[in-house]
Design an enzyme around this catalytic site. Structure first.
Site, PDB file in Angstrom:
ATOM      1  CG  HIS A 214      46.474  39.180 -48.228  1.00 54.06           C
ATOM      2  ND1 HIS A 214      46.928  38.568 -47.079  1.00 54.06           N
ATOM      3  CD2 HIS A 214      46.704  38.297 -49.229  1.00 54.06           C
ATOM      4  CE1 HIS A 214      47.422  37.369 -47.374  1.00 54.06           C
ATOM      5  NE2 HIS A 214      47.294  37.172 -48.684  1.00 54.06           N
TER       6      HIS A 214
ATOM      7  NE  ARG B  59      48.564  43.693 -47.609  1.00 53.40           N
ATOM      8  CZ  ARG B  59      49.014  42.462 -47.814  1.00 53.40           C
ATOM      9  NH1 ARG B  59      48.827  41.515 -46.907  1.00 53.40           N
ATOM     10  NH2 ARG B  59      49.653  42.165 -48.929  1.00 53.40           N
TER      11      ARG B  59
ATOM     12  CG  ASP C 235      47.534  35.593 -52.671  1.00 53.39           C
ATOM     13  OD1 ASP C 235      47.374  36.298 -51.656  1.00 53.39           O
ATOM     14  OD2 ASP C 235      48.583  34.959 -52.888  1.00 53.39           O
TER      15      ASP C 235
HETATM   16  O1  DOR Z   1      52.421  37.065 -52.679  1.00 55.36           O
HETATM   17  C1  DOR Z   1      51.922  36.913 -51.577  1.00 55.36           C
HETATM   18  N1  DOR Z   1      51.544  37.956 -50.837  1.00 55.36           N
HETATM   19  N2  DOR Z   1      51.771  35.670 -51.112  1.00 55.36           N
HETATM   20  C2  DOR Z   1      51.391  35.427 -49.835  1.00 55.36           C
HETATM   21  O2  DOR Z   1      51.309  34.288 -49.467  1.00 55.36           O
HETATM   22  C3  DOR Z   1      51.119  36.555 -48.919  1.00 55.36           C
HETATM   23  C4  DOR Z   1      50.761  37.771 -49.655  1.00 55.36           C
HETATM   24  C5  DOR Z   1      50.804  39.016 -48.820  1.00 55.36           C
HETATM   25  O3  DOR Z   1      50.323  38.997 -47.677  1.00 55.36           O
HETATM   26  O4  DOR Z   1      51.287  40.036 -49.313  1.00 55.36           O
HETATM   27 ZN    ZN Z   2      49.814  32.507 -49.482  1.00 51.43          ZN
END
Ligand code: DOR
Ligand code: ZN
Length: 444
Positions: free
Chosen positions: A59, A61, A304
């Site tokens: 991510h 952002r 992740d």
């Molecule tokens: O813990 C998580 N954070 N799981 C997800 O599926 C999305 C992610 C986020 O975008 O912060």
């Molecule tokens: Zn996820």
């Protein structure tokens, strides 16, 4: 300028060799190479040389969440963590559900130039799970989207998921599912089990993951599609995957570093740094995750990496956002949980951090063998180093690491993307060749 790397052992095997990198490829490998005049030398006696790491689940952002991370800070964290390619999840603001946003993200990645940033396209418009996004347009765009996901949310409607998989077959792309039946996890705050019961937190049952994976495997089989399962967390899901693979279904899966190491026992502190989705589960689940990654039922490690601003974590448990940083600690957690105990050798590390993720995403020039003529996209690792994790020193804008203060093994000495050194000794290397402190790298 060319680059000479000395003293390294490819895949941690055999004696030490030297590699000469020129014009983006590995030009020579040998015991003692002739040094050209204008050469940048990386001396790394005893280091392990691996293909550059590929993260299928990051991510970044941007756009919209620049108080947590940007393409620039996330790319720096990735390069320092040994990554040469990352897949940026589409749960941004605006959502990456159209060609304009995915092209913007890819363009930002190219401008920064530290890792290949591959935008993941949303499966449904606005991640709302109601209408398919224009997958074909995103795939055909300059961004060349190869992976689609509503990550953060599950594509819950089975008919919609079926259609998405059918399009995926036609477009030769992969659907990455965040497997969580939202009806079973409504209000959930922690893994459903003894710890959640004692703490009075609403439970997230493992079956909410297992049932969606079983359903999606059947849908992928019917559609002849490639399905990828994000962040597997439960032992029972592994059994579903094992059966589906044995039946010839084209399903791949990832596990995160935190689901290899951390358990719900940490929740007794009520510290929201441990809040993540899917939740930290039991010691028996983490043991199963390690075994499944070793034997290939789970194909790869994916971070992740989920940065959040302080105010989204410095609050009570129920209000906190789920997610933890992962890019700069992934290798070390993998070495700690699996290499040190003898479950995985360095060939295995190359497989789960580079080769398999590159194959799953269809990247032709990542995860390649270390051989003359191949792309000079490489990660040099000091296997004997130890370091202490300090969130404030990581290159991410956010500092929500669950490993704060932990001493972990293995450090990235250098990361090389198509012959250009992007990170070295815990510092980012600017395009000018200057070393630049971002955070303070990982050293200290
Ligand atoms: O813990 C998580 N954070 N799981 C997800 O599926 C999305 C992610 C986020 O975008 O912060
Ligand atoms: Zn996820």
């Amino acid at each position: 300028m060319s680059v000479l790397i000395t003293g390294v052992r490819p895949y941690g095997e055999g004696g030490q060799v030297e590699l000469l990198l020129r014009d983006g490829v590995i030009a020579e490998i040998g015991a003692e190479l002739v040094r050209p005049g204008d050469v940048q030398v990386i001396e790394a006696p005893g280091a392990v040389l691996l293909p550059g790491f590929v993260d299928l689940h990051t991510h970044l952002r941007e756009p919209g969440g620049e108080d947590a991370e940007t393409v620039e800070t996330g790319s720096a964290a990735a390069a320092l963590g040994g990554f040469t390619a990352v897949f940026a999840m589409p749960n941004t603001d605006p959502v990456a559900d159209n060609a304009v946003v995915v092209e913007h993200v890819r363009n930002r990645g190219e401008k920064v130039g530290l890792v290949d940033v591959h935008p993941v396209g949303a499966v449904t418009v606005g991640l709302r799970g109601q209408r398919l996004a224009e997958m074909g347009t995103m795939a055909a765009s300059w961004a060349g989207v190869r992976m689609f996901s509503d990550d953060g949310r599950c594509v819950h409607d089975p008919l919609l998921m079926r259609r998405a998989l059918e399009y995926a077959t036609a477009l030769d792309v992969v659907i990455a599912q965040h497997a969580e039946d939202p009806r079973l996890t409504d209000g959930a705050q922690a893994h459903e089990g003894a710890v959640a019961a004692r703490l009075g937190l609403a439970g997230w049952p493992a079956s909410a993951e297992e049932t969606i994976v079983a359903r999606d495997c059947a849908l992928a089989r019917d559609a002849g599609a490639r399905l990828h399962v994000c962040h597997v967390s439960s032992a029972r899901t592994v059994e579903v995957l094992r059966a589906a693979k044995a039946a010839g279904i084209e399903v791949s899966a990832e596990v995160t570093p935190h689901h290899l190491l951390l358990t719900d026992a940490r929740l007794t502190s009520y510290d929201p740094v441990n809040k993540v989705n899917p939740p930290l589960r039991t010691g028996s689940d983490t043991a199963t995750m390690r075994q499944a990654l070793a034997d290939g039922v789970i194909d790869c490690l994916a971070t992740d990496h989920a940065p959040h601003p302080a105010q989204a974590k410095d609050c009570e448990w129920a209000a906190a956002r789920p997610g933890m940083l992962g890019l700069q600690t992934a290798l070390s957690v993998l070495v700690h949980t699996m290499v040190e105990p003898g479950m995985l050798d360095w060939r295995g590390v190359a497989r789960v951090l580079s080769e398999r993720p590159a194959e799953i995403a269809g990247l032709p020039d990542q995860g390649r063998p270390i051989a003359v003529g191949e792309p000079a996209t490489l990660t040099v690792v000091d296997p004997d180093a130890q370091w202490t994790v300090r969130g404030a020193r990581l290159a991410s804008l956010a500092s929500n690491t669950p490993y704060e203060g932990m001493r972990l093994p293995a450090q990235v000495v250098a990361t090389v993307l198509r012959g250009r050194v992007t990170a070295r000794d815990g510092k980012i290397v600017e395009r000018s060749g200057e070393l630049a402190a971002r955070g303070e790298g990982v050293r200290g």
